[in-house]
Scaffold this active site. Structure first.
Site, PDB file in Angstrom:
ATOM      1  N   ARG A 100     -50.046 -24.685 -11.394  1.00  0.00           N
ATOM      2  CA  ARG A 100     -49.661 -23.320 -11.795  1.00  0.00           C
ATOM      3  C   ARG A 100     -49.442 -22.433 -10.584  1.00  0.00           C
ATOM      4  O   ARG A 100     -48.696 -21.464 -10.638  1.00  0.00           O
ATOM      5  CB  ARG A 100     -50.750 -22.702 -12.681  1.00  0.00           C
ATOM      6  CG  ARG A 100     -50.979 -23.443 -13.963  1.00  0.00           C
ATOM      7  CD  ARG A 100     -52.068 -22.772 -14.775  1.00  0.00           C
ATOM      8  NE  ARG A 100     -52.467 -23.625 -15.886  1.00  0.00           N
ATOM      9  CZ  ARG A 100     -53.259 -23.237 -16.880  1.00  0.00           C
ATOM     10  NH1 ARG A 100     -53.743 -22.002 -16.888  1.00  0.00           N
ATOM     11  NH2 ARG A 100     -53.572 -24.052 -17.856  1.00  0.00           N
ATOM     12  N   GLU A 171     -43.642 -22.592 -22.474  1.00  0.00           N
ATOM     13  CA  GLU A 171     -44.360 -21.325 -22.608  1.00  0.00           C
ATOM     14  C   GLU A 171     -44.263 -20.493 -21.335  1.00  0.00           C
ATOM     15  O   GLU A 171     -44.093 -21.039 -20.241  1.00  0.00           O
ATOM     16  CB  GLU A 171     -45.836 -21.585 -22.934  1.00  0.00           C
ATOM     17  CG  GLU A 171     -46.557 -20.308 -23.383  1.00  0.00           C
ATOM     18  CD  GLU A 171     -48.046 -20.510 -23.659  1.00  0.00           C
ATOM     19  OE1 GLU A 171     -48.527 -20.056 -24.686  1.00  0.00           O
ATOM     20  OE2 GLU A 171     -48.710 -21.139 -22.813  1.00  0.00           O
TER      21      GLU A 171
END
Lengths: 483, 144, 483, 144
Positions: A100, A171
């Site tokens: 991430r 997402e």
């Protein structure tokens, strides 16, 4: 101000792609034409959009867990287990926290240690390190649509690899995966990163491939007033459709008061359709996502099952298109696959028992719906005004001005002036509206609601209420009352 | 009124962005009359050590909520030693490893890494603050 | 017809007591004057009536498990565990099935084998065999009120022993502990048995001791239409108050449709108050009891937690005074103490989270409430008419005529002509109204509701729907749809 | 039409009053074209045997839902033998013992008591009906 809400020019986009694909070794595996072919050959039931639209049309609520581990085979086993034993409708691949932050080197180390210790040392699946081919192993093994769920401010390479890998839902967004997930990343940067992701999804669509996009609804996941998350969701939807995205799922994190939660899903759908329509689109499919309670959980599993059930109940009664499910291990970290499946089965049972039931629209639901709509319109109107009609510009300036403000967010680009707290019935209100562009009517509404609680609890309305509310559910209550 | 009971460097280590507990801890420490240097989320070991040196802190409070704590926390005590603050109190708490924990093992793992106190998920701020008051009394007592 | 709804004459009562106390050796331990003293010295928090009235006044819903094992010490340990680990408000002592049939010899054998094998060979606590002193061990050890729960058609001796033993609440009634619990016991007999029990409770009241009485609400526990169980509950309340009972808890077993379940608790309270008042009483405290789903449970524990949560939700939203809790082992028989505590904790968490929430009265709730009221009044009016104004006589004749009729009951005194099934939203309706004294408006209401379901399911309305509905929740649904 | 596949004596044994499963079983057996003698709840061993003799039944189906099955079922096979119907099929099902069951042990316990088939809680009627059809085919085959 360099960002604009404008579709990225194709040539520029293709040029940027070359740069993005170079940022880690696995990028060179991506061949978008071949990827389009891969998607075209995929069975219909593995395509997220198909399942979502079917559910929307048939008034069903689908169930989806969170799940991701470091090793491919273990990850496939996990997803299979959740599909077969957990009766999940839709599956996720949750990405690890190093990926991430684009720390692929650290992720590599995590994979290595996971192999050595035979347990996952990462809190998710490091898709970039694995690359396209390994991702496809997942898609081929799992007989259901799989979504990429993460929290990545710059997810361009992740999107390239996972979409080429056959995932059909992605997402995140410029705000929802920045402000709650990063400390020092500017909104100008994340808007551009996510315009790229949306452009990529749009590119697939131009070639006949339906990929769903889902802004992350719950933001910081704790006491987020619906108007705040709705504003962010709608802004990210507006940026996405500009880049050619046609399928958008908008999310909302359960707050715990049933009337407010139902009104939130209702108003989210209504507002999104209005804003998308106002921008001149008539070909966008909007679906809704209800996240079961994202705040602190009780450690006791029986109590956690109650929290999960209550989320399932609210999702079913609000008629959300899908619900994201928690597990009874929530308070203790990442769940075992059995615990994860338990959360799904509890949710499945509730959804099924409530399938044919509904609660009529009540006066209080209308009041909640209307206040959320009023607040969201106030915020979004100001965003547009600040951006001189450009949503992207407006977002950046609105965060600078505190017109957009997310409670408890770590980002330095967030002003952090607003403060939420529960009212006497557990609905989330503003204890401090910061610089939100609310008129006195709205401000008084919130102040009165909190005054009512203060009166009942015989104490001043203060930050201590906020602290008490944050711990309340994990201690077995909704409203954090004094002892 | 400079009746501060001590100085604590507070932060969430690694690539972890969980901000809420961090904000609550800051609030609770200030309420308990501590000076707090909150370096926030995504803090590196270096940032913890630097802040502790610059402020002459009595304790470093490390949070890790996302499961990578084992990888992120290794070597922090060493870095403190190298920087000449080897005897500073270091506490850690949160969801420290991936999966449902055998708490005894997790605690041992982190104590072996040089942490003075290790807290399971769900620990209320008051618990660690009381421990800190006690540890500080002891260590200040020693110095006399 | 020898029964009459008339207070038993004191002398006759005292004479009958001598007979009853002789029916098993432990009866001789009962000294009612000494028992009154024992109750007078009991701490306030061990008296059921106190807790119930406090909850009623403060709009709280209390939680109570089912529990009983063969050996005293094990039973005390079990109750302590449910109080401390399970966070129960009120405790039960569930009586074993041999005692329920007055088979004390068999119960003795069960106690013996339980000692030998060190596991409970009985499905409850054989209070009669143990006698007064052993019962008091329980009361003295447990810091909460304890209720006797059983299913005994002739509970005279059981009541004598347990009330002298310090229990402060006694479940059952002439109909609710006969028709669903016996095969060949006449209503004339059970009415007299229970007039005795009520007279005994009234006797304690005359001596300053508050004992609560609770007709057993759920009857056969499966698809019981609210008007049926309401009629029975109110009739038993009317018989009880005639004998001097002042505190009555009326129960209802969850049917699963939220609107119907809320309307059922509302109408139960309303109707009971009306009938009690019509009889000229102004000093009766009526509280309500909501039983979590009494039908077949899913074997999967995660799904069972969902069923428990849904029951907890309905109990909280209906504002029942207490809820009787199931465990996640329900499908598998008598639960371990840990599973029993789990059900309590799940319920506790839901009740707490919903404590400050409510759903407004909606139109459909009113419709449900009104139809239940109309049906119950139709039944009770006919009962009174058949009894020439005497409720006791009316009960006997009404069962003969099928005016009172309980679905799926084993008693030969039950006509068993009515048949319930779920409508398209899961509410329980009449597929066959048998000889219930309903007008065409009511009959058409039910027929239309079931026709709607038949149309949706593309099949005829038939007994197969009933079978499907009975298995539905254990298979994960509320309405038993065809495959 | 007398195409009945066989005759079953059905009942709930002991002091058990669980009536619903019993009524469903009766319905399912009739639907499957069996003749059913339902002796209902609270049936004694004697009533089972008597009904089986009187009707020349092929099988006795015993239900026990309340946990006392172990005590209630002992000796039923013996009673059948004494009555001269020692080779009748006897099935039992339900919540046969108190508490969460180790199914293997429970099954063994009841098989040792002489039951031909033993069913755990939650068994659907179709399962036992299929078993019965199979067992009857075998036994009738044997007789030929």
């Amino acid at each position: 101000m360099q960002v604009k809400n404008k579709k990225i020019d194709k040539e520029l986009f293709l040029k940027e792609r070359q740069e993005v694909l170079k940022s880690w070794s696995t990028g060179k595996e991506v061949d978008i034409n071949e990827a389009v072919e891969f998607h075209k050959n995929m069975p219909e039931n593995k395509i997220m959009v198909n399942k979502l639209i079917d559910a929307k049309n048939n008034n069903k609520t689908l169930i989806q867990p969170r799940a991701g581990v470091a090793l491919v085979e273990a990850h496939i086993d996990l997803l299979k287990f959740l599909l077969e034993k957990g009766e999940a409708d839709l599956l996720p691949t949750t990405i690890d926290s190093y990926t991430r932050q684009n720390q692929y080197q650290e992720a590599e180390q995590g994979i290595k240690e996971s192999y050595e210790t035979r347990r996952s040392m990462l809190n998710g699946f490091p898709a970039v390190n694995y690359g396209v081919k390994e991702c496809r192993k997942i898609i081929e093994a799992i007989d259901a649509p799989v979504e990429v769920r993460h929290g990545t401010p710059d997810a361009r390479l992740l999107a390239e690899i996972t979409l080429a890998g056959g995932f059909t839902d992605f997402e995140g967004g410029a705000i929802s995966y920045n402000i709650p997930y990063a400390k020092k990343v500017s909104l100008e940067d994340t808007i551009q990163y996510w315009q790229y992701v949306d452009r990529l999804v749009g590119y697939y669509y131009e070639h006949g491939i339906k990929i769903n996009r889902e802004p992350f609804g719950p933001l910081t996941g704790t006491l987020v007033p619906p108007a705040i998350s709705h504003s962010v969701a709608i802004l990210e939807a507006l940026l996405a459709v500009k880049q050619g995205v046609k399928y958008v799922s908008l999310g909302y994190g359960q707050n715990g008061n049933l009337i407010q939660d139902i009104a939130a899903i209702q108003s989210l759908k209504e507002l999104a359709e209005k804003y998308i329509c106002d921008e001149g689109y008539d070909d966008i499919e909007i679906t809704t996502v209800f996240h079961q309670w994202m705040g602190g959980f009780p450690q006791d599993e029986a109590k956690a099952f109650a929290v999960i059930s209550w989320g399932a109940t609210a999702s079913a009664l609000s008629k959300a298109t899908k619900v994201i499910v928690k597990s009874p291990h929530e308070a203790l970290g990442i769940p075992t696959k059995e615990a994860n499946a338990s959360g799904l089965k509890t949710t499945r049972q509730i959804i099924n028992m409530l399938r044919d039931q509904s609660i009529e629209q009540t006066k209080n639901m209308d009041i909640e719906r209307e206040i959320i709509i009023e607040e969201t319109i106030a915020i979004l109107s100001k965003v547009k005004e600040l951006g001189d009609g450009d949503w992207a510009v407006g977002i950046v300036r609105a965060f600078e001005a505190g017109v957009l403000d997310i409670p408890f967010a770590p980002s330095q680009y967030n002003s952090g002036k607003i403060l939420p707290a529960r009212d006497n019935k557990g609905a989330v209100r503003f204890l401090n509206t910061g610089n939100l562009p609310f008129d006195n009517k709205i401000k008084d509404f919130h102040a009165d609601k909190l005054k009512e609680r203060g009166f009942y609890e015989e104490r001043d309305v203060s930050f201590q209420m906020v602290v008490d509310d944050i711990y309340a559910i994990s201690k077995g209550m909704l409203v954090g009352r004094p002892k | 009124m400079i009746s501060k009971k001590g100085t604590v460097v507070l932060g969430v280590i690694g690539a972890d962005v969980h901000a809420i507990g961090n904000q609550i801890l800051e609030y609770a420490l200030r309420e308990a009359d501590f000076k707090v240097i909150n370096i926030g989320v995504m803090a590196s070991q270096k940032e913890f050590v630097q802040a502790a040196i610059e402020t002459g802190a009595d304790a470093i409070w490390v949070s890790s909520l996302y499961g990578h704590g084992e990888m992120d926390c290794r070597g922090l005590r060493n870095k403190c030693c190298e920087a000449g603050i080897g005897d500073i109190l270091i506490y850690v708490g949160g969801n420290l490893v991936i999966g449902k924990q055998n708490w005894q093992e997790t605690e041992k793992l982190f104590k072996n890494m040089g942490f003075d106190r290790v807290y399971p998920p769900g620990t209320l701020p008051g618990v660690s603050i009381n421990d800190l008051l006690e540890d500080l009394k002891l260590s200040k007592g020693d110095k006399k």
